[in-house]
Design a protein around this motif. Sequence first.
Motif, PDB file in Angstrom:
ATOM      1  N   THR A   1      -4.968   6.423  -4.021  1.00  0.00           N
ATOM      2  CA  THR A   1      -5.909   6.127  -2.941  1.00  0.00           C
ATOM      3  C   THR A   1      -5.322   5.114  -1.976  1.00  0.00           C
ATOM      4  O   THR A   1      -5.420   5.264  -0.757  1.00  0.00           O
ATOM      5  CB  THR A   1      -7.245   5.618  -3.520  1.00  0.00           C
ATOM      6  OG1 THR A   1      -7.776   6.627  -4.391  1.00  0.00           O
ATOM      7  CG2 THR A   1      -8.243   5.322  -2.420  1.00  0.00           C
ATOM      8  N   TRP A   2      -4.660   4.066  -2.504  1.00  0.00           N
ATOM      9  CA  TRP A   2      -4.008   3.088  -1.630  1.00  0.00           C
ATOM     10  C   TRP A   2      -2.912   3.751  -0.803  1.00  0.00           C
ATOM     11  O   TRP A   2      -2.756   3.467   0.386  1.00  0.00           O
ATOM     12  CB  TRP A   2      -3.439   1.920  -2.434  1.00  0.00           C
ATOM     13  CG  TRP A   2      -4.453   0.850  -2.683  1.00  0.00           C
ATOM     14  CD1 TRP A   2      -4.993   0.502  -3.873  1.00  0.00           C
ATOM     15  CD2 TRP A   2      -5.069   0.006  -1.703  1.00  0.00           C
ATOM     16  NE1 TRP A   2      -5.901  -0.508  -3.698  1.00  0.00           N
ATOM     17  CE2 TRP A   2      -5.971  -0.834  -2.376  1.00  0.00           C
ATOM     18  CE3 TRP A   2      -4.954  -0.106  -0.319  1.00  0.00           C
ATOM     19  CZ2 TRP A   2      -6.746  -1.779  -1.714  1.00  0.00           C
ATOM     20  CZ3 TRP A   2      -5.730  -1.051   0.331  1.00  0.00           C
ATOM     21  CH2 TRP A   2      -6.610  -1.870  -0.361  1.00  0.00           C
TER      22      TRP A   2
ATOM     23  N   THR B   1     -12.147  -2.182   0.926  1.00  0.00           N
ATOM     24  CA  THR B   1     -11.573  -1.679  -0.325  1.00  0.00           C
ATOM     25  C   THR B   1     -10.844  -2.779  -1.071  1.00  0.00           C
ATOM     26  O   THR B   1     -10.989  -2.930  -2.291  1.00  0.00           O
ATOM     27  CB  THR B   1     -10.623  -0.507  -0.039  1.00  0.00           C
ATOM     28  OG1 THR B   1     -11.337   0.494   0.696  1.00  0.00           O
ATOM     29  CG2 THR B   1     -10.067   0.087  -1.305  1.00  0.00           C
ATOM     30  N   ARG B   2     -10.062  -3.559  -0.353  1.00  0.00           N
ATOM     31  CA  ARG B   2      -9.306  -4.655  -0.974  1.00  0.00           C
ATOM     32  C   ARG B   2     -10.265  -5.673  -1.605  1.00  0.00           C
ATOM     33  O   ARG B   2     -10.062  -6.123  -2.732  1.00  0.00           O
ATOM     34  CB  ARG B   2      -8.430  -5.336   0.084  1.00  0.00           C
ATOM     35  CG  ARG B   2      -7.494  -6.370  -0.458  1.00  0.00           C
ATOM     36  CD  ARG B   2      -6.599  -6.971   0.629  1.00  0.00           C
ATOM     37  NE  ARG B   2      -5.755  -5.959   1.245  1.00  0.00           N
ATOM     38  CZ  ARG B   2      -5.850  -5.563   2.519  1.00  0.00           C
ATOM     39  NH1 ARG B   2      -6.753  -6.093   3.320  1.00  0.00           N
ATOM     40  NH2 ARG B   2      -5.041  -4.653   3.004  1.00  0.00           N
TER      41      ARG B   2
ATOM     42  N   SER C   1     -13.411  -5.120  -2.597  1.00  0.00           N
ATOM     43  CA  SER C   1     -14.076  -4.482  -3.738  1.00  0.00           C
ATOM     44  C   SER C   1     -13.153  -4.441  -4.947  1.00  0.00           C
ATOM     45  O   SER C   1     -13.568  -4.728  -6.071  1.00  0.00           O
ATOM     46  CB  SER C   1     -14.491  -3.058  -3.384  1.00  0.00           C
ATOM     47  OG  SER C   1     -15.361  -3.055  -2.299  1.00  0.00           O
ATOM     48  N   HIS C   2     -11.902  -4.090  -4.717  1.00  0.00           N
ATOM     49  CA  HIS C   2     -10.929  -4.017  -5.804  1.00  0.00           C
ATOM     50  C   HIS C   2     -10.737  -5.394  -6.444  1.00  0.00           C
ATOM     51  O   HIS C   2     -10.717  -5.536  -7.668  1.00  0.00           O
ATOM     52  CB  HIS C   2      -9.615  -3.462  -5.267  1.00  0.00           C
ATOM     53  CG  HIS C   2      -8.634  -3.098  -6.318  1.00  0.00           C
ATOM     54  ND1 HIS C   2      -7.293  -3.014  -6.068  1.00  0.00           N
ATOM     55  CD2 HIS C   2      -8.766  -2.794  -7.628  1.00  0.00           C
ATOM     56  CE1 HIS C   2      -6.654  -2.681  -7.167  1.00  0.00           C
ATOM     57  NE2 HIS C   2      -7.535  -2.550  -8.128  1.00  0.00           N
TER      58      HIS C   2
ATOM     59  N   ILE D   1      -6.225   4.834  -8.361  1.00  0.00           N
ATOM     60  CA  ILE D   1      -6.239   3.692  -7.442  1.00  0.00           C
ATOM     61  C   ILE D   1      -4.950   3.662  -6.628  1.00  0.00           C
ATOM     62  O   ILE D   1      -4.973   3.484  -5.403  1.00  0.00           O
ATOM     63  CB  ILE D   1      -6.439   2.369  -8.217  1.00  0.00           C
ATOM     64  CG1 ILE D   1      -7.861   2.313  -8.782  1.00  0.00           C
ATOM     65  CG2 ILE D   1      -6.140   1.154  -7.339  1.00  0.00           C
ATOM     66  CD1 ILE D   1      -8.095   1.182  -9.772  1.00  0.00           C
TER      67      ILE D   1
ATOM     68  N   ALA E   1     -11.919  -0.473   6.702  1.00  0.00           N
ATOM     69  CA  ALA E   1     -12.041   0.264   5.435  1.00  0.00           C
ATOM     70  C   ALA E   1     -11.092  -0.319   4.386  1.00  0.00           C
ATOM     71  O   ALA E   1     -11.466  -0.484   3.219  1.00  0.00           O
ATOM     72  CB  ALA E   1     -11.752   1.742   5.656  1.00  0.00           C
ATOM     73  N   LYS E   2      -9.865  -0.651   4.811  1.00  0.00           N
ATOM     74  CA  LYS E   2      -8.914  -1.250   3.868  1.00  0.00           C
ATOM     75  C   LYS E   2      -9.369  -2.630   3.418  1.00  0.00           C
ATOM     76  O   LYS E   2      -9.240  -2.977   2.248  1.00  0.00           O
ATOM     77  CB  LYS E   2      -7.530  -1.331   4.502  1.00  0.00           C
ATOM     78  CG  LYS E   2      -6.820  -0.001   4.549  1.00  0.00           C
ATOM     79  CD  LYS E   2      -5.470  -0.113   5.190  1.00  0.00           C
ATOM     80  CE  LYS E   2      -4.533  -0.912   4.323  1.00  0.00           C
ATOM     81  NZ  LYS E   2      -3.174  -0.950   4.828  1.00  0.00           N
TER      82      LYS E   2
ATOM     83  N   MET F   1      -4.555   5.632   2.002  1.00  0.00           N
ATOM     84  CA  MET F   1      -5.068   4.734   3.038  1.00  0.00           C
ATOM     85  C   MET F   1      -3.942   4.148   3.875  1.00  0.00           C
ATOM     86  O   MET F   1      -4.061   4.030   5.096  1.00  0.00           O
ATOM     87  CB  MET F   1      -5.904   3.627   2.398  1.00  0.00           C
ATOM     88  CG  MET F   1      -7.200   4.142   1.830  1.00  0.00           C
ATOM     89  SD  MET F   1      -8.191   2.868   1.071  1.00  0.00           S
ATOM     90  CE  MET F   1      -8.809   2.024   2.521  1.00  0.00           C
TER      91      MET F   1
END
Length: 80
Positions: free
Chosen positions: A22-23, A48-49, A51-52, A19, A44-45, A26
């Motif tokens: 990946t951050w 992702t944020r 979802s996380h 994780i 996309a960020k 990004m």
Amino acid sequence: MNENGASEEEAREHIRFLIKKTWEAMNTAERKNSLFSETFVRIAKDITRTSHFMYLHTDVKSSISKIILEPIIIPNAPSC
């Protein structure tokens, strides 16, 4: 985890590492010349944020079911 003989804690640590990496990737894509537009990278960020956050703080299965299967009620909206 079972395939590699790793303990649950080792598996969790590896996921945290993935994780983090990946951050970092990004954030780097956002700063340097990327094949993707700034808007695409920002969206996309954001996804992702979100979802996380949902993964860490909610019952994901229940939340996804609600998002997909339950209608959103808007007060005072005209009916179709």
